[in-house]
Each structure stands twice: as C-alpha cells, then as structure tokens.
Design an enzyme around this catalytic site. Structure first.
Site, PDB file in Angstrom:
ATOM      1  CG  ASP A  51     -16.589  16.888 -25.744  1.00 29.36           C
ATOM      2  OD1 ASP A  51     -15.218  17.565 -25.586  1.00 29.36           O
ATOM      3  OD2 ASP A  51     -17.205  17.492 -25.341  1.00 29.36           O
ATOM      4  CD  GLU A 130      -7.376 -10.245  -0.172  1.00 28.26           C
ATOM      5  OE1 GLU A 130      -7.679 -10.601   0.756  1.00 28.26           O
ATOM      6  OE2 GLU A 130      -6.763 -11.410   0.084  1.00 28.26           O
ATOM      7  CD  GLU A 132     -12.436  -5.479   3.557  1.00 26.05           C
ATOM      8  OE1 GLU A 132     -11.743  -6.662   3.591  1.00 26.05           O
ATOM      9  OE2 GLU A 132     -12.274  -4.357   3.163  1.00 26.05           O
ATOM     10  CD  GLU A 212     -13.435  -8.503   4.949  1.00 20.09           C
ATOM     11  OE1 GLU A 212     -13.627  -8.115   6.583  1.00 20.09           O
ATOM     12  OE2 GLU A 212     -12.415  -9.455   5.146  1.00 20.09           O
ATOM     13  CD  GLU A 220     -11.820  -9.986   1.167  1.00 25.28           C
ATOM     14  OE1 GLU A 220     -12.013  -9.095   2.304  1.00 25.28           O
ATOM     15  OE2 GLU A 220     -11.752 -10.630   0.631  1.00 25.28           O
ATOM     16  CG  HIS A 269      -6.231  -6.317   2.271  1.00 25.58           C
ATOM     17  ND1 HIS A 269      -6.795  -6.562   3.014  1.00 25.58           N
ATOM     18  CD2 HIS A 269      -5.478  -4.855   3.296  1.00 25.58           C
ATOM     19  CE1 HIS A 269      -7.615  -6.260   4.472  1.00 25.58           C
ATOM     20  NE2 HIS A 269      -6.456  -4.970   4.227  1.00 25.58           N
ATOM     21  NE  ARG A 339      -6.094 -10.778   7.611  1.00 23.85           N
ATOM     22  CZ  ARG A 339      -5.456 -12.390   7.382  1.00 23.85           C
ATOM     23  NH1 ARG A 339      -4.146 -13.278   8.261  1.00 23.85           N
ATOM     24  NH2 ARG A 339      -5.595 -13.258   5.970  1.00 23.85           N
ATOM     25  CD  GLU A 358      -2.263  -9.149   2.423  1.00 27.98           C
ATOM     26  OE1 GLU A 358      -3.876  -8.887   2.463  1.00 27.98           O
ATOM     27  OE2 GLU A 358      -2.097  -9.649   3.237  1.00 27.98           O
ATOM     28  NE  ARG A 360      -2.889  -6.187   6.257  1.00 23.49           N
ATOM     29  CZ  ARG A 360      -4.790  -7.049   6.302  1.00 23.49           C
ATOM     30  NH1 ARG A 360      -4.025  -8.259   5.275  1.00 23.49           N
ATOM     31  NH2 ARG A 360      -5.501  -6.588   6.685  1.00 23.49           N
TER      32      ARG A 360
END
Length: 470
Positions: A51, A130, A132, A212, A220, A269, A339, A358, A360
């Site tokens: 359904d 990655e 967390e 973390e 993580e 990330h 970062r 990356e 983030r």
C-alpha cells in the site's frame, strides 16, 4: 549477487525469513517480512505488492497499489534478528506500467548516476560521508496542548559532574572537548567497536571510528567511499546498525543534527569525486592539486548550495547546527584544509586517487539518496557550465573582519529559506529527468505542511522564559 545466489545463500545460512526494505520520501527505512519459502526467482522479476498510500509523501488512496522489487546485490544477513533473516533493499514500481516510481528516492539516485554517464563527463561518482550521531542513556520528550519538553541524559554529559551516581567516577567530557579522548573519558569505545565490526560483518568497508567533539556521547564512524547508489544503500544500513547496537546495550542513538544547546551538532561532511574508466578526474595542477573539472564542480556546489540544502539539511533542527561558532560551515566558500569553509579540499595525501571535494554542509538527518543526487547534479552543472568558484578563502572565516565577512555568501538560516531557494533554483535537478517537477513540488509541500507549519503553531519552551511575565 544474482537471485539464484541469494536463494542458495538462504539455504546455506538456514534463513527462515526475508525482510524487504525501502526508504520513504523523507528518509526512513520501511520494511515487511515474508517466509523464506515465499521467495523464488519470480519475486525478483514480478515483485510484491504493498500500500503506497500509507508511505509518507507517496501515493493517494485511490492509486495506492505499488510493487516492491528486491535488489539481489543488496542481500545481507540481519545481525539483530532472533530468527535467521535475510534483508534486501527494494526498488519501487508502478504495478500497471511497471515503470520505476518517480518519488522513490533510490530511483532518483540511480537516475542521477545514469545521467552522469550520459554526459560522458565521467562514469562513476564516488561518495564518502562522515555521519556523526549522539548516543544517549535516556531520552524523554512530548508535545501536547498544555506542555512541551525534552530531556536528554548521558553518563558523559558535563552537566552530570555533580550528580549522585553511587559512585560518580567523574570523567565527564567538557563541552567541545570530546574529540579523541581515550577511555575512561570515552565511555563508548566498546560500543563503537561493536558497531564497526557489525558493519564489517555486513559487508561495509569501515575506515575508522572515534568520539566526536561534543560532550554527552557524540560519535562518528567513517566509511570508505563507494559509488553513489551503493553508498546511499550503506548509509541506510549504517543507521540501522548504529541504532540497534545501541538499543541492545540499553542506549539510544539520534542522528538529529542539534540535540544539545551550546555544543557542536552532528554533521555529515560528504566527500565527492568523479572518475572515468578507473581514473580520478579531480586531480590536477591547479589550486590544492585540483583539476579544472574539480574547480568547476566546486563552483556548481557553491552556486546551488542553498537549494541543495533543502535535501541535505532537510529539518528545521538542521539550521540550529548551521550557526557560527560550532565548526559548522555557514559561509559558502572553498579552501584547502580549512574546516570553516563549506567546500574543503583535504590535503592528507598527494595521491591523485585521494583528490576529492568535501562538502561540509550536509547533516545525517537527510535522505542520502536525495542529498547525494542533488550534490551530483550541482557538480555536473558546474562542470558543464564552467562555473568558477571565485578565489579561495585560506583563513579562518570566523575571524574575518565584519566588512569582509559580509561579502561571503551564507547558507540559508532556516528550512523555510532553503525551500524557497529550491523553488527558485531547481532546473539543474530536472536534467535527465533525475528529479521531476512533481518530486520538487511534493518535497516542498510536505516539508512546509508537516514540519515548518507544525513548528510555527506550537509554543516553544524557551518562549516561556522570554515572555511569561509580560
């Protein structure tokens, strides 16, 4: 793995039940289970009915019948069931036309990869997330007409330094100091090891696990990059394993981005790279060792980031993480190693095979099929239209003087803003019929009606602190 190999594995492992799983529109795994005797090769062709009107964001009641088709290469023995059970992820089809369902997130991911191949730019998109999460010892929350509250607790929480625990042994993690402490400060080493090895036993290639930054059980576990659809499949299994290992230990896990006020939230990330015929395409002689293609990919990610975030940061809570001061990338810029930039170029290795971008911004509350697909479509658009990302920002963005910071574009400040951006900027998602106008409209409508408006209607506990005495 082919259907007959799945059936042979069921016999070899004395499997009694087969669990059939798929992901709903917002991003939660759903399932139902059949006796192993009901699984034969015809099921892999004909599918099984269910359904579709009872699944969030899917069919109307008058057209509710849908078909679920198992994907044999996703077969894995469930590590948690008491009775031997084989699980498989399924694709969703219309029972009349037998076409793949346009609102099935896994179908959207498959179409995004097929579109990439059709452009001849590349044949593979590798994704490495990655994710967390928080592990709590206790959680209570409710919302009704006369009260609204939540309560979280963790043996690691800084707020428990003075709690009577008979005995309280200390080793509580200070806010923002949870990154990499050894036991006994890290209370969750054994549990993360169990999670990691359970994943490995299910065929997931795990690279590392660690505590973390935040207090109160933030963790993580990193996975080795895989092609886009396989990684989205693995992220669903990842969450399933993490939650069930924790539950088996009497604890609870949340992938909610910002459960604790005043400490770091949980991001996801996401590393992305394109390859062709086994060769990496993002390595070159440009900035940070990038190719021109990679620079244009960054340009696409930054240009379309506000609308990508409607999928990669899809909850009202997501934007409580995307605030300055908690390592969250609120500024849309790129940089090597930095970062505080939305797009970072990791510099751990000089090997061309490790060269990637990356992104983030994403968080683990997202539907991975939709988030990864939106990212790939932005990358393709950036490459096709040679979108240059501007100059890099190789300094701590949070320390920029106000006059410079004002010139750096920002992420949306709310889910509402991200949905507005998606409504205005989604043509790049429609190419190759990857996302459809119906998918975009349904996503915006569902999020506004079921989440944004639901939040607007309810008093917030902190409003009582601000306004009760007015």
């Amino acid at each position: 793995m082919k259907p007959r190999e799945v059936l042979a594995l069921c016999r070899e492992k004395d499997v009694k039940s087969v669990d059939l799983r798929f992901i709903d529109f917002p991003g939660l795994w759903q399932h139902f289970t059949i006796p192993v005797g009901k699984l034969d090769e015809n099921v892999f062709e004909d599918g099984l009915g269910f359904d579709g009107s009872s699944i969030r964001g899917w069919q109307a009641v008058n057209e509710s019948d849908m078909i679920l088709v198992p994907v044999p290469e996703t077969a894995v023995l469930d590590p948690f069931t008491a009775i031997p059970t084989m699980s498989m992820i399924c694709n969703i089809q219309d029972p009349i036309t037998r076409e793949d369902y346009s609102r099935d997130p896994r179908n959207i991911a498959r179409k995004s990869v097929n579109y990439l191949k059709s452009t001849a730019l590349a044949d593979t998109c590798f994704i490495g997330p990655e994710a967390e999460f928080f592990v709590f010892d206790d959680v209570r929350f409710d919302q009704n007409a006369h009260e609204g509250y939540y309560h979280l607790d963790s043996i690691e929480g800084e707020w428990n330094r003075g709690r009577i625990e008979k005995p309280n042994l200390g080793y509580k993690l200070r806010f923002k100091e949870g990154y990499f402490p050894v036991p006994p400060a890290d209370h969750l080493m054994d549990m993360r090891n169990e999670m990691m090895h359970t994943m490995i036993g299910c065929g997931i290639d795990v690279e590392a696990q660690h505590h973390e930054v935040a207090t109160a059980g933030q963790c993580e576990i990193d996975l080795k990059f895989q092609d886009l659809v396989k990684m989205a499949d693995q992220m669903c299994l990842y969450k399933y394993i993490v939650k069930n290992v924790a539950r088996r230990s009497g604890k609870t896990v949340t992938f909610m981005p910002k459960p604790i006020y005043g400490d770091n939230g949980s991001g996801m990330h996401t590393h992305i790279s394109l390859w062709k015929e086994g060769h990496p395409l993002f390595a070159g002689n440009g900035y940070a060792g990038l190719s021109e293609m990679a620079m244009h990919a960054i340009g696409g990610l930054l240009k379309h980031a506000p609308s990508i975030l409607a999928f990669s940061n899809p909850t009202t809570n997501s934007y409580k993480r995307l605030v300055p001061g908690y390592e969250a990338p609120v500024n849309l810029a790129y940089s090597q190693r930095n970062r505080s930039a939305s797009c970072r170029i990791p510099m751990y290795s000089a090997s061309p095979k490790t060269k990637r971008v990356e992104f983030r911004c994403p968080d683990p509350s997202c539907n991975p099929y939709l988030a990864f697909s939106a990212m790939l479509m932005a990358v393709i658009d950036g490459i096709q239209n040679k979108i240059h990302p501007g100059e890099p920002l190789d300094r701590d963005i949070y320390d920029l003087p106000p006059e410079m910071l004002e010139k750096v574009p920002k992420t949306p400040r709310s889910l509402d803003e991200a949905l507005d951006a998606l409504g205005q900027d989604h043509d790049f998602l429609l190419r190759g019929d990857v996302f459809t106008e119906d998918v975009i409209a349904t996503w915006i409508r569902y999020k506004r009606e079921n989440e944004i408006e639901a939040m607007r209607l309810r008093p917030h506990p902190y409003e009582f602190c601000l306004y009760y005495d007015v």
